[in-house]
Design a protein around this motif. Structure first.
Motif, PDB file in Angstrom:
ATOM      1  N   HIS A 165       0.967  -1.271   0.011  1.00 40.28           N
ATOM      2  CA  HIS A 165       0.113   0.027  -0.122  1.00 40.28           C
ATOM      3  C   HIS A 165       0.823   1.099   0.049  1.00 40.28           C
ATOM      4  CE1 HIS A 165      -3.484   2.697   0.587  1.00 40.28           C
ATOM      5  NE2 HIS A 165      -2.629   3.141   1.679  1.00 40.28           N
ATOM      6  N   LEU A 198      -4.503  -3.117   6.744  1.00 33.96           N
ATOM      7  CA  LEU A 198      -4.164  -3.377   5.600  1.00 33.96           C
ATOM      8  C   LEU A 198      -5.144  -4.492   5.140  1.00 33.96           C
ATOM      9  CD1 LEU A 198      -0.310  -3.602   5.559  1.00 33.96           C
ATOM     10  CD2 LEU A 198      -1.514  -2.193   4.087  1.00 33.96           C
ATOM     11  N   GLN A 199      -5.530  -5.205   5.817  1.00 37.52           N
ATOM     12  CA  GLN A 199      -6.405  -6.126   5.571  1.00 37.52           C
ATOM     13  C   GLN A 199      -7.888  -5.652   5.514  1.00 37.52           C
ATOM     14  OE1 GLN A 199      -7.506  -9.291   8.752  1.00 37.52           O
ATOM     15  NE2 GLN A 199      -7.852 -10.773   7.328  1.00 37.52           N
ATOM     16  N   GLN A 201      -8.445  -2.537   4.402  1.00 34.93           N
ATOM     17  CA  GLN A 201      -8.234  -1.302   3.370  1.00 34.93           C
ATOM     18  C   GLN A 201      -8.949  -0.280   3.897  1.00 34.93           C
ATOM     19  OE1 GLN A 201      -6.676  -1.939   0.232  1.00 34.93           O
ATOM     20  NE2 GLN A 201      -5.850  -3.859   1.566  1.00 34.93           N
ATOM     21  N   ARG A 202      -9.927   0.267   3.057  1.00 32.98           N
ATOM     22  CA  ARG A 202     -10.644   1.447   3.393  1.00 32.98           C
ATOM     23  C   ARG A 202     -11.646   1.547   4.413  1.00 32.98           C
ATOM     24  NH1 ARG A 202      -8.779   6.285   2.809  1.00 32.98           N
ATOM     25  NH2 ARG A 202     -10.816   7.288   1.755  1.00 32.98           N
ATOM     26  N   ARG A 263      -8.226   3.896   9.525  1.00 37.09           N
ATOM     27  CA  ARG A 263      -8.557   3.085   8.247  1.00 37.09           C
ATOM     28  C   ARG A 263      -7.359   3.807   7.346  1.00 37.09           C
ATOM     29  NH1 ARG A 263     -13.348   6.614   4.956  1.00 37.09           N
ATOM     30  NH2 ARG A 263     -12.066   8.480   4.796  1.00 37.09           N
ATOM     31  N   LEU A 264      -6.924   2.937   6.296  1.00 37.15           N
ATOM     32  CA  LEU A 264      -5.720   3.036   5.361  1.00 37.15           C
ATOM     33  C   LEU A 264      -6.322   4.327   4.640  1.00 37.15           C
ATOM     34  CD1 LEU A 264      -4.761  -0.187   3.735  1.00 37.15           C
ATOM     35  CD2 LEU A 264      -3.597   1.213   5.437  1.00 37.15           C
ATOM     36  N   PRO A 267      -5.220   4.725  -2.315  1.00 33.67           N
ATOM     37  CA  PRO A 267      -4.219   4.471  -2.946  1.00 33.67           C
ATOM     38  C   PRO A 267      -3.699   5.686  -3.531  1.00 33.67           C
ATOM     39  CG  PRO A 267      -5.954   2.560  -3.366  1.00 33.67           C
ATOM     40  CD  PRO A 267      -6.559   3.992  -2.542  1.00 33.67           C
TER      41      PRO A 267
END
Length: 270
Positions: A165, A198-199, A201-202, A263-264, A267
């Motif tokens: 990521h 990471l698992q 994601q958003r 959260r992430l 990208p």
């Protein structure tokens, strides 16, 4: 045939003789060879001698207190540290985590709660041996080599098990994180939190969710998560961001969702 399985050691550091004996009994029932000590200096010496998997540490001790003892232990040992404190103030819990503790319990505590916390930690791998193999914390415990901090590790795109990521790469099987090809040395808690984000994601992960993940429990299970547990997640996240050099004002990897969790980030454009 005679068994050659190495014993699992636990060091108890507590100046209260009754509490010390209780901890020895609980740890012995859990399958550990418990080494009792009554002060910080003796406790540090015992950790050096026995390389324990678990260390329980009282905060309020004469002479060297638990916070300083934890810092000194953490400087040379990957032992799981459980701090036991009669102090209920949030700042004391946070100070313990910042000193290197993996978990904490407020006295008086229930022995079964301590057992549950220890079992949760043991489900999280302890590290990697010199051959790059994953060491299960429930097995025989060799002395681990010191983990490199930001050591060079050129990315290999076809290696299995990597999640990426925005230039950050994580491999849960060998528990390695790299940023721009350089390895980042994370604690167990920091690694597990980053892996969870990471698992997801958003998708936003709440602080209670993340606290349960660190306990080894499913976030779908109804469980009590205290305000101190939530603040502990904030401390771990703050330390994680520092190690990643992630700017809170303009994050590259971890966003704070105010009042909810984390959260992430989105990208980056290719």
């Amino acid at each position: 045939m005679e068994s050659h399985t190495s014993p699992r050691f636990a060091v108890v550091i507590d100046d209260d003789a009754d509490i010390r004996q209780l901890l020895v009994e609980v740890l012995t029932q859990a399958g550990f060879q418990a080494i009792p000590t009554s002060n910080g200096l003796d406790g540090i010496a015992a950790v050096k001698e026995y390389d324990p998997l678990i260390t329980t540490l009282d905060v309020n001790m004469p002479g060297m207190d638990g916070f300083e003892t934890a810092k000194r232990v953490r400087a040379f040992s990957p032992t799981y540290i459980v701090m036991l404190t009669a102090l209920e103030d949030e700042i004391d819990t946070l100070q313990g985590l910042e000193a290197g503790a993996d978990d904490y319990l407020v006295k008086p505590f229930r022995p079964r709660v301590l057992r549950a916390r220890i079992e949760a930690m043991l489900r999280r791998p302890r590290g990697i041996d010199s051959s790059g193999n994953l060491i299960d914390a429930t097995g025989p415990q060799p002395t681990l080599p010191a983990a490199p901090v930001m050591a060079s590790r050129p990315p290999v795109e076809d290696e299995p098990g990597w999640v990426t990521h925005n230039g950050l790469r994580l491999n849960a099987e060998i528990r390695v994180v790299t940023v721009s090809g350089l390895e980042v040395d994370l604690t167990r808690s920091e690694f597990d939190l980053l892996a969870a984000l990471l698992q997801s994601q958003r998708r936003v992960r709440t602080k209670p969710d993340l606290a349960l993940i660190l306990r080894g429990a499913s976030p779908t299970v109804s469980a009590v998560v205290s305000e101190a547990d939530k603040r502990a997640i904030e401390v771990h996240m703050g330390n994680l961001r520092k190690k990643l050099a992630d700017n809170v004002a303009a994050p590259r990897w971890i966003e704070t969702v105010r009042g909810v969790g984390y959260r992430l980030t989105a990208p980056e454009a290719p």
